[in-house]
Design an enzyme around this catalytic site. Structure first.
Site, PDB file in Angstrom:
ATOM      1  N   HIS A 191     -41.512 -11.300  28.667  1.00 38.10           N
ATOM      2  CA  HIS A 191     -40.209 -11.223  29.345  1.00 38.10           C
ATOM      3  C   HIS A 191     -39.688  -9.784  29.327  1.00 38.10           C
ATOM      4  O   HIS A 191     -38.484  -9.565  29.173  1.00 38.10           O
ATOM      5  CB  HIS A 191     -39.202 -12.141  28.669  1.00 38.10           C
ATOM      6  N   GLU A 197     -41.689 -19.111  18.640  1.00 39.88           N
ATOM      7  CA  GLU A 197     -43.066 -18.625  18.596  1.00 39.88           C
ATOM      8  C   GLU A 197     -43.251 -17.518  17.567  1.00 39.88           C
ATOM      9  O   GLU A 197     -44.342 -17.307  17.053  1.00 39.88           O
ATOM     10  CB  GLU A 197     -43.507 -18.123  19.973  1.00 39.88           C
ATOM     11  N   ASP A 219     -40.872 -15.357  23.056  1.00 37.10           N
ATOM     12  CA  ASP A 219     -41.327 -16.600  23.687  1.00 37.10           C
ATOM     13  C   ASP A 219     -42.174 -16.334  24.925  1.00 37.10           C
ATOM     14  O   ASP A 219     -42.072 -15.298  25.572  1.00 37.10           O
ATOM     15  CB  ASP A 219     -40.138 -17.499  24.047  1.00 37.10           C
ATOM     16  N   GLU A 220     -43.009 -17.295  25.221  1.00 36.60           N
ATOM     17  CA  GLU A 220     -43.737 -17.417  26.489  1.00 36.60           C
ATOM     18  C   GLU A 220     -44.626 -16.223  26.833  1.00 36.60           C
ATOM     19  O   GLU A 220     -44.663 -15.766  27.971  1.00 36.60           O
ATOM     20  CB  GLU A 220     -42.752 -17.697  27.632  1.00 36.60           C
ATOM     21  N   VAL A 221     -45.356 -15.709  25.847  1.00 34.52           N
ATOM     22  CA  VAL A 221     -46.394 -14.710  26.140  1.00 34.52           C
ATOM     23  C   VAL A 221     -47.610 -15.466  26.667  1.00 34.52           C
ATOM     24  O   VAL A 221     -48.120 -16.367  26.007  1.00 34.52           O
ATOM     25  CB  VAL A 221     -46.750 -13.903  24.882  1.00 34.52           C
TER      26      VAL A 221
END
Length: 851
Positions: free
Chosen positions: A429, A568, A515-517
């Protein structure tokens, strides 16, 4: 003058000729009208939506059949080839798409229209599923975008499974008892101990105020507020009527007592924060009238209150990166957070689509990262996202807080005992920061400063890794193997620390995302390969995770700052029976990191993740998407804005949340369908030790669909009051009652009380308080019974109005008081104390003759 005008005329003509000669047609894009619609929401009996974009030419020139593209934003996936056969829809990057006409597309003459039909890979649920911000770009002028004259989304009447109708709303509202205002609890969130006594204490400008010196700032805050309500300066001449702020060292850090008798009002606390919360309870105990119009005398009900919070961490997360909100709007949020005793504002300041805080040492972060417009290379600013369009004048797309702005926010929050937690998203992000540091690199390199250019670079220039994030970006992850990444973090942290010091504001933690790698990131990075060769602890890209957050933690620890992040950050990837899984990472257990856990989507397999981390020893903030996400749509209906990937989420989800056992009240899945409780078999329950690690609750407003202050208010309020109730008040009886039927009865009784308090006490005040808030006004419920329409509302005390002539009800329409004949089409609408209306419930009795 005449010669000058003649010269300017020839210049204008020549420039126009140059443009035409360069291949840009002599056509005004403003003469085009675009409209989007749903054509078939179950195309060919598949879970796909056939949608159409109609282009109408209202001008005098013909739009050529080609030589242009339309760009737009969308969070959805599309089939590339248009069903109409006349165009191709392709993803550019992230949520930016292009539509390119092909050889079957025909020119559009004046007065004509052409529609491009294309497929979405999922049905449309609400109006925020429409495409956003379409604009045109000529092939011959690829760096410039042009907005059409108008873009509209056509209304759609869906019939999908789970649609919430006025009849369903009526039946949901039936359990809500109408409780007289005189019988309602006067303070919310609910105090630990509360009783009312006969009589009132009347505040006038003559009342005396006596305060312990410890509470000097709170005294000044109180005086400013009460003088506004009285409409005059406080004289303090009375010897009989007193307000007393008293210190009591035996009380907890945020505890207070409030005792009101006919002669005095006394608030006791051990700290300024506790005293401040006593003032907030006083504010909610009085009627809404002084906020509507100043009153020379204000009656305060005689109450006896002992109170303290259930959780020490009571937070709201505000995303200003996806869509920006002004400083004034942030201050308005802080103001109301303070009223309901929320003590942390988590500001999501950076993301792929924007960088919103000035970092003086790295000016490119805002010079590049705070601007969105038409670009395909991001070499000077970021591309359009979330409908921000081709120009910088879109206030949701472009904007940032200067250092002075942010310091003002910090001071305002500190005065109200709200801590501002800054979030700097890493390593995913992070596209805004990556592109900004690319610009810095190129600028310094061109100036001959190679070392300076490389000092804050966030990507390996030779990295060929191929990945795609959840939001479809392919270039949004910082390379954590680069030494320059840590120079950048040191610099950002240093400037943040300086701002907080200048503001005199606490900075206990900094949130670094996590988050969200996506998968496959870093795999072909030369920096990673070099680090792997020199560091035995790095065996694969997964190990970079612990390497990165270990180093970030070290940067913060030396400044006495706690590392905070999304879940995470605290997880380690491993395998069970050959299947990939995540467990609490033992490496960071002793580091006192704080993790915000959002992922408990029912049916996705991680329902117990928050409890795993808390049981495993991590200080855990529940930010559960099933119950605490402000940006989720209230329910499944075309006219309800917001996303719905995690849940449909009305105020009932906030109110019914049970922090220590959120499985208990889980009743429907993310699509609103009843869940099979076998879903929870084998899931971890929260242990007594784990309970000690649940430090608080956080409501989150992700802002992809929030483009105005009004929409922000609509999504947050009054849900925030439900969040405050669960974060502050003690566990209600229904949360621990084992008998299911009795628990439901207890819940329904509390639910009715809460909704009556909102409708009759809180919302009338919020309509005027601090200039007024644009909170959500629910749609009325309506049924046909005995040949008549009966209507009700979720918040008793609100006014329902109706029309029978096909027009939208307004503040002058007839008030609904009794059932009305069910003839033809009737529209019902609820209004707040200020006369602002909510969504319209339209009903038609098809068995009755039309009027």
């Amino acid at each position: 003058m005449r010669r000058f005008l003649t010269l300017m005329f020839f210049v204008a003509v020549n420039l126009k000729a140059v443009a035409v000669m360069a291949g840009v047609p002599n056509f005004d894009i403003k003469s085009l009208r675009l409209s989007w619609e749903v054509i078939d929401n179950n195309y060919q009996n598949k879970q796909e939506a056939l949608t159409g974009l109609t282009i109408t030419n209202t001008g005098k020139e013909t739009l050529p059949a080609g030589g242009w593209k339309i760009y737009f934003n969308s969070s959805r996936n599309f089939i590339a080839d248009a069903v109409s056969g006349n165009a191709k829809v392709l993803q550019v990057n992230g949520d930016l798409y292009s539509i390119t006409p092909n050889d079957k597309f025909k020119e559009i003459k004046p007065g004509e229209s052409i529609r491009i039909d294309y497929l979405c890979e999922a049905p449309v649920v609400n109006f925020t599923d429409a495409i956003e911000g379409p604009y045109f770009v000529w092939d011959a002028e690829p760096a410039k975008g042009y907005l059409p004259g108008d873009f509209t989304v056509k209304p759609f009447n869906p019939n999908y499974q789970g649609l919430i109708t006025p009849e369903i709303l009526y039946n949901q509202n039936k359990i809500i008892q109408d409780i007289p205002a005189s019988q309602l609890q006067k303070i919310i969130p609910t105090p630990v101990s509360y009783s009312e006594n006969a009589g009132t204490f009347v505040i006038t400008n003559a009342v005396s105020l006596i305060s312990d010196p410890l509470f000097a700032k709170e005294k000044a805050y109180f005086i400013t507020g009460i003088e506004k309500l009285l409409g005059s300066k406080l004289k303090g001449t009375s010897k009989d009527k007193k307000i007393i702020f008293k210190k009591d060292a035996s009380l907890g850090a945020e505890a207070y007592t409030l005792n009101v008798t006919p002669n005095d009002m006394t608030i006791t606390a051990s700290t300024p924060a506790g005293l401040f919360y006593g003032i907030q309870s006083f504010k909610t105990s009085i009627s809404a009238s002084p906020w509507m119009k100043a009153q020379a005398s204000i009656p305060v009900p005689c109450v006896s209150v002992k109170d303290e919070p259930r959780f020490p961490y009571r937070a709201v997360m505000l995303d200003v990166a996806r869509n920006f909100q002004s400083k004034q709007q942030v201050l308005k949020l802080i103001n109301l957070m303070a009223v309901y005793k929320m003590n942390t504002l988590h500001m999501h300041l950076t993301d792929d689509e924007g960088w919103r805080i000035e970092i003086p040492s790295l000016p490119e972060l805002t010079a590049v990262g705070s601007k969105r417009g038409h670009t395909l290379d991001s070499k000077a600013f970021l591309p359009a996202s979330h409908g921000s369009g081709p120009d910088f004048d879109n206030k949701a797309g472009t904007g940032f807080y200067t250092k002075a702005d942010y310091i003002e926010i910090l001071k305002y929050a500190t005065e109200r005992h709200v801590t501002v937690l800054p979030e700097i998203e890493t390593p995913g992000h992070a596209r805004a920061s990556i592109k900004a540091m690319d610009v810095r690199y190129n600028h310094l390199l061109a100036a001959g400063d190679k070392a300076g250019a490389e000092r804050n670079l966030l990507r390996d220039l030779n990295d060929k890794s191929d990945y795609r994030s959840v939001q479809y970006w392919n270039d949004n992850v910082i390379d954590v193997a680069l030494p320059s990444t840590y120079n950048y973090i040191e610099t950002v942290v240093g400037d943040l620390v300086n701002m907080y010091k200048e503001a005199g504001a606490p900075l206990p933690a900094i949130h670094f995302g996590g988050d969200e790698v996506p998968a496959h990131v870093w795999e072909q990075s030369p920096a990673y390969l070099a680090l792997k060769a020199s560091n035995p602890a790095i065996q694969n890209t997964g190990d970079l995770w612990y390497y990165f957050y270990g180093r970030v933690n070290d940067i913060l620890k030396k400044r006495g700052i706690t590392l905070s992040g999304w879940e995470e950050m605290a997880l380690r990837k491993t395998a069970v029976d050959g299947q990939a899984t995540y467990v609490p990472n033992p490496q960071f257990l002793g580091e006192k990191m704080q993790v915000d856990v959002w992922n408990n989507v029912l049916g996705d397999g991680q329902e117990d993740l928050a409890y795993k981390l808390a049981n495993g020893g991590y200080k855990t903030v529940l930010t559960c998407v099933t119950n605490l996400y402000f940006d989720m749509a209230n329910y499944k209906s075309w006219d309800e804005p917001g996303y719905y990937w995690g849940a449909f989420l009305g105020i009932d989800k906030f109110f019914s949340f049970i922090p220590y056992d959120y499985f208990k009240n889980a009743d429907v899945d993310k699509n609103g369908r009843p869940i099979n409780r076998n879903l929870f078999l084998g899931k971890q329950r929260l242990t007594d030790y784990g309970k000690t690690n649940i430090i608080g609750l956080q409501g989150a407003l992700w802002a992809e669909t929030v483009k105005s202050p009004e929409r922000m208010d609509y999504m947050i309020f009054p849900k925030l009051i439900g969040l405050a109730e669960r974060a502050w008040a003690k566990d209600p009886a229904w949360a621990t009652e084992r008998d299911t039927l009795k628990a439901r009865e207890l819940y329904n009784a509390d639910w009715s009380k809460f909704l009556n308090i909102l409708g009759k006490r809180e919302l009338p005040r919020l309509a005027y308080y601090n200039g007024g808030y644009s909170f959500r006004i629910p749609k009325p419920g309506v049924i046909v019974e005995d040949g008549k329409y009966k209507s009700n509302i979720q918040f008793p005390g609100m006014t329902i109005r109706y029309t029978t002539n096909g027009k939208e009800p307004n503040e002058n329409s007839p008030v609904y008081e009794n059932p009305i004949p069910a003839n033809g089409i009737v529209k019902f609408r609820a209004f707040d104390a200020k006369g602002r209306g909510g969504n319209v419930a339209e009903v038609q009795n098809k068995e009755a003759p039309a009027m």
